[in-house]
Write a protein that holds these residues in place. Sequence first.
Motif, mmCIF file in Angstrom:
data_model
loop_
_atom_site.group_PDB
_atom_site.id
_atom_site.type_symbol
_atom_site.label_atom_id
_atom_site.label_comp_id
_atom_site.label_asym_id
_atom_site.label_seq_id
_atom_site.Cartn_x
_atom_site.Cartn_y
_atom_site.Cartn_z
ATOM 1 N N ALA A 281 0.832 -1.212 0.000
ATOM 2 C CA ALA A 281 0.000 0.000 0.000
ATOM 3 C C ALA A 281 0.864 1.259 0.000
ATOM 4 N N ASP A 282 1.949 1.258 0.756
ATOM 5 C CA ASP A 282 2.853 2.409 0.775
ATOM 6 C C ASP A 282 3.529 2.597 -0.583
ATOM 7 N N PHE A 283 3.928 1.505 -1.227
ATOM 8 C CA PHE A 283 4.545 1.583 -2.545
ATOM 9 C C PHE A 283 3.549 2.139 -3.567
ATOM 10 N N THR A 284 2.311 1.679 -3.502
ATOM 11 C CA THR A 284 1.276 2.165 -4.412
ATOM 12 C C THR A 284 1.005 3.650 -4.179
ATOM 13 N N ALA A 285 0.969 4.055 -2.928
ATOM 14 C CA ALA A 285 0.743 5.465 -2.608
ATOM 15 C C ALA A 285 1.895 6.329 -3.115
ATOM 16 N N CYS A 286 3.110 5.839 -2.997
ATOM 17 C CA CYS A 286 4.278 6.579 -3.479
ATOM 18 C C CYS A 286 4.202 6.769 -4.992
ATOM 19 N N GLY A 287 3.883 5.702 -5.710
ATOM 20 C CA GLY A 287 3.735 5.808 -7.157
ATOM 21 C C GLY A 287 2.601 6.736 -7.551
ATOM 22 N N GLY A 288 1.519 6.709 -6.790
ATOM 23 C CA GLY A 288 0.397 7.603 -7.059
ATOM 24 C C GLY A 288 0.758 9.059 -6.871
ATOM 25 N N MET A 289 1.547 9.358 -5.857
ATOM 26 C CA MET A 289 1.977 10.738 -5.623
ATOM 27 C C MET A 289 2.894 11.218 -6.743
ATOM 28 N N SER B 80 5.229 23.109 -11.197
ATOM 29 C CA SER B 80 6.393 22.395 -11.717
ATOM 30 C C SER B 80 7.133 21.724 -10.565
ATOM 31 N N PHE B 81 7.078 20.393 -10.544
ATOM 32 C CA PHE B 81 7.767 19.605 -9.532
ATOM 33 C C PHE B 81 9.028 18.995 -10.116
ATOM 34 N N ALA B 82 10.032 18.777 -9.290
ATOM 35 C CA ALA B 82 11.248 18.061 -9.704
ATOM 36 C C ALA B 82 10.972 16.563 -9.568
ATOM 37 N N ILE B 83 10.342 15.998 -10.583
ATOM 38 C CA ILE B 83 9.874 14.618 -10.514
ATOM 39 C C ILE B 83 11.030 13.637 -10.491
ATOM 40 N N ALA B 84 12.103 13.930 -11.191
ATOM 41 C CA ALA B 84 13.256 13.027 -11.204
ATOM 42 C C ALA B 84 13.837 12.850 -9.807
ATOM 43 N N PRO C 211 13.867 8.035 -6.542
ATOM 44 C CA PRO C 211 14.470 7.132 -5.554
ATOM 45 C C PRO C 211 13.500 6.676 -4.467
ATOM 46 N N ALA C 212 12.420 7.407 -4.279
ATOM 47 C CA ALA C 212 11.420 7.011 -3.282
ATOM 48 C C ALA C 212 10.798 5.668 -3.628
ATOM 49 N N LEU C 213 10.703 5.338 -4.919
ATOM 50 C CA LEU C 213 10.141 4.050 -5.318
ATOM 51 C C LEU C 213 10.987 2.881 -4.822
ATOM 52 N N VAL C 214 12.285 3.110 -4.712
ATOM 53 C CA VAL C 214 13.180 2.061 -4.222
ATOM 54 C C VAL C 214 13.224 2.050 -2.699
ATOM 55 N N LEU C 215 13.119 3.219 -2.096
ATOM 56 C CA LEU C 215 13.280 3.337 -0.645
ATOM 57 C C LEU C 215 12.005 3.123 0.159
ATOM 58 N N VAL C 216 10.840 3.200 -0.477
ATOM 59 C CA VAL C 216 9.586 3.194 0.277
ATOM 60 C C VAL C 216 9.340 1.870 0.993
ATOM 61 N N MET C 217 9.660 0.752 0.390
ATOM 62 C CA MET C 217 9.394 -0.541 1.041
ATOM 63 C C MET C 217 10.303 -0.791 2.244
#
Length: 80
Positions: free
Chosen positions: A33-41, A55-59, A63-69
């Motif tokens: 659920a946390d990984f899905t929420a991170c991707g959604g954000m 304008s967000f610095a999306i790049a 790294p949050a996708l790797v660190l969230v779990m």
Amino acid sequence: MVLTICVPQFIILICLFFSASIILPLTTPQMIADFTACGGMIMLATGFRISGIKSFAIANMLPALVLVMPISHLWTTFVK
């Protein structure tokens, strides 16, 4: 610029897909659920950037996708 964000996100997704047999027994529903929420954000921020709202610095968020779990696991282990 925004179109290039999908490339590293896709690479991370493919890496997770191929390592799913190793990762899945280690995950909990809360971690997923946390990984899905991170991707959604990240997708929400990408939509804001595409539409010109903000304008967000999306790049910098990728790294949050790797660190969230791991962070989710540590949080549920030591804080809850």
